[in-house]
Design a protein around this motif. Structure first.
Motif, mmCIF file in Angstrom:
data_model
loop_
_atom_site.group_PDB
_atom_site.id
_atom_site.type_symbol
_atom_site.label_atom_id
_atom_site.label_comp_id
_atom_site.label_asym_id
_atom_site.label_seq_id
_atom_site.Cartn_x
_atom_site.Cartn_y
_atom_site.Cartn_z
ATOM 1 N N HIS A 78 24.303 -24.046 16.977
ATOM 2 C CA HIS A 78 24.880 -24.477 18.260
ATOM 3 C C HIS A 78 25.950 -25.534 18.055
ATOM 4 N N VAL B 14 38.186 -23.097 22.783
ATOM 5 C CA VAL B 14 37.110 -22.197 23.186
ATOM 6 C C VAL B 14 37.738 -20.821 23.371
ATOM 7 N N CYS B 16 36.878 -16.783 24.658
ATOM 8 C CA CYS B 16 35.913 -15.990 25.422
ATOM 9 C C CYS B 16 36.069 -14.506 25.134
ATOM 10 N N ASP B 56 30.841 -25.949 27.477
ATOM 11 C CA ASP B 56 30.521 -24.977 28.522
ATOM 12 C C ASP B 56 31.515 -25.063 29.678
ATOM 13 N N ALA B 59 34.730 -23.409 28.687
ATOM 14 C CA ALA B 59 34.627 -21.947 28.699
ATOM 15 C C ALA B 59 34.692 -21.422 30.133
ATOM 16 N N ASN B 60 34.007 -22.083 31.029
ATOM 17 C CA ASN B 60 34.034 -21.661 32.431
ATOM 18 C C ASN B 60 35.430 -21.809 33.040
ATOM 19 N N LEU B 74 27.688 -16.596 30.741
ATOM 20 C CA LEU B 74 28.523 -17.055 29.642
ATOM 21 C C LEU B 74 27.604 -17.669 28.604
ATOM 22 N N GLU B 75 27.736 -17.247 27.376
ATOM 23 C CA GLU B 75 26.842 -17.776 26.348
ATOM 24 C C GLU B 75 27.590 -18.097 25.065
ATOM 25 N N GLN B 76 27.411 -19.305 24.614
ATOM 26 C CA GLN B 76 28.031 -19.718 23.353
ATOM 27 C C GLN B 76 27.339 -19.006 22.207
ATOM 28 N N PHE B 77 28.099 -18.482 21.258
ATOM 29 C CA PHE B 77 27.390 -17.823 20.159
ATOM 30 C C PHE B 77 27.840 -18.170 18.760
ATOM 31 N N TYR B 96 32.484 -17.883 22.969
ATOM 32 C CA TYR B 96 31.529 -17.546 24.031
ATOM 33 C C TYR B 96 31.688 -16.077 24.356
ATOM 34 N N ALA B 98 31.173 -13.434 27.613
ATOM 35 C CA ALA B 98 30.957 -13.391 29.058
ATOM 36 C C ALA B 98 30.624 -11.966 29.455
#
Lengths: 235, 235
Positions: A78, B14, B16, B56, B59-60, B74-77, B96, B98
């Motif tokens: 993370h 970031v 996406c 986060d 990213a949004n 939305l998920e960080q990976f 991230y 989405a």
DNA sequence: ACAAAAGTGTTGCACTTACACCCATGC
DNA sequence: GCATGGGTGTAAGTGCAACACTTTTGT
């Protein structure tokens, strides 16, 4: 040299959550900082990334600086980016967890840090958001270990089934039936029985097993279902 | 203001990966860059993080700039840190993925970018290491969707079982038995049958279902096993 | 009436769980 | 000879996969 204009540049650090297993409990290697900021506080092992290294390299370097170990299991899990997480200066941190054989760790490799193992349930308070990172790491470890054979990384090359079971029990904070546990583990084909026994913890002695390297590499990414009732145990 | 001395500060971006589903195939929303570097090339939607936002939030924000959508899954990976990944200047990127209902996406929300949906298997070449990031995202999506009910995020609020099955089949590039599929999905208790039918794709019509919000929130983190033979399908 | 997709049930098999006794040894 | 931990087998139940026919309705 061309650069992107009008953007803020930020410190990027890597922090390592180092898990170890003492045969009974799960532990974390923490450092007592001998330098500012937060001098004399406990924290995770971390450091800024170098100009010529990528994130994995940085994590490996940092781990080596503290433990002297190389070739350790290390997994990024993370990135943390709260602008206020480091009060001195904004720092984005990429967190890794490491699994090491606790007996390979030799004390006092680094004199910059005083490192110490802590029981997971008996940890001092940590600097910044390190507490939160540790929680995330624990969750991730449980999650991953339910499906992939990573926990062997916490044990010495030769280990017994009772030892392995104790490890799983420590991680999931529960108990498993030893008959079912041994059947499930052995059915993966990942273990090779050794001719000799560990007689330290019982009169009868327990056979050593080691990893079947070929199978281990093959099945590492497979979905193996190591624990009963994962539904109930994984958050 | 105190700062850490002797450390290099780096750009943090970031990126996406935006997945959509057109009822038949899985798609990716890419942008045609109208600006340097790599002007006129296709890339993921990305941007540098602002001085007051965490990852986060960034990213949004970025997702909203491109699609106009808020409240998206939305998920960080993964974080990428190769010093050479961006030839202009070193940039660490946090990726991230989405999941959006493709029908909610309205074209030309941003005039800085020309955005377009591409079939996953029919993608143009991408700038930097974006190709690699997309591969990681696909893998992560498969992995996560095998155990958690995230794919509903790709569908409209009301959908039919055949639609849902087509989605799973697109993601895992295989086919499932519809009897087993419907039994498994319905047994989760996550779906609520609606009184009306979708008659666009058959004379008989297929009943709509919607998510049982309460159950959905409860079971989101549970381990549900949505696909048969995960061993074979997940890398 | 026919074509096209939706919907539904059963059976065998494999896996998982629960459970109890014997074994080997050091003292 | 006894206490301690190690090792094994079986039976019941559950969950999963394989499989085919009926229903609806638009044309």
């Amino acid at each position: 040299m061309i650069r992107y204009s009008g953007q803020t540049r930020i410190l990027v650090a890597v922090d390592c959550i180092i898990f170890g297993f003492d045969g009974e409990h799960l532990k974390l290697l923490l450092i007592h900082r001998g330098f500012e900021p937060e001098k004399e506080q406990w924290s995770l092992m971390g450091g800024f990334i170098g100009t010529e290294e990528d994130l994995d390299q940085a994590a490996n370097r940092i781990l080596k600086e503290l433990t002297g170990l190389e070739g350790v299991y290390l997994e990024q899990f993370h990135a943390m980016g709260d602008p206020k997480r480091d009060p001195i200066e904004r720092t984005v941190c990429v967190a890794y967890f490491a699994l090491i054989d606790i007996h390979k760790y030799e004390k006092q490799i680094s004199d910059q840090y005083r490192a110490e193992w802590f029981l997971l349930k008996d940890m001092p308070s940590l600097i910044f958001d390190h507490q939160k990172i540790v929680e995330l790491a624990k969750k991730k470890l449980r999650y991953k270990a339910a499906l992939h054979p990573i926990l062997f990384e916490l044990l010495p090359p030769k280990f017994t089934l009772p030892q392995l079971q104790m490890l799983y029990e420590a991680i999931y904070e529960t108990e498993f039936d030893k008959r079912n546990f041994s059947r499930k583990i052995l059915s993966t084909g990942l273990l090779v029985k050794q001719p000799d026994k560990d007689k330290r913890s019982s009169k009868k002695g327990a056979f050593y097993y080691s990893l079947h390297e070929l199978e281990y590499n093959d099945k590492f990414d497979a979905f193996l279902n190591f624990i009963p009732n994962p539904h109930a145990l994984i958050a």
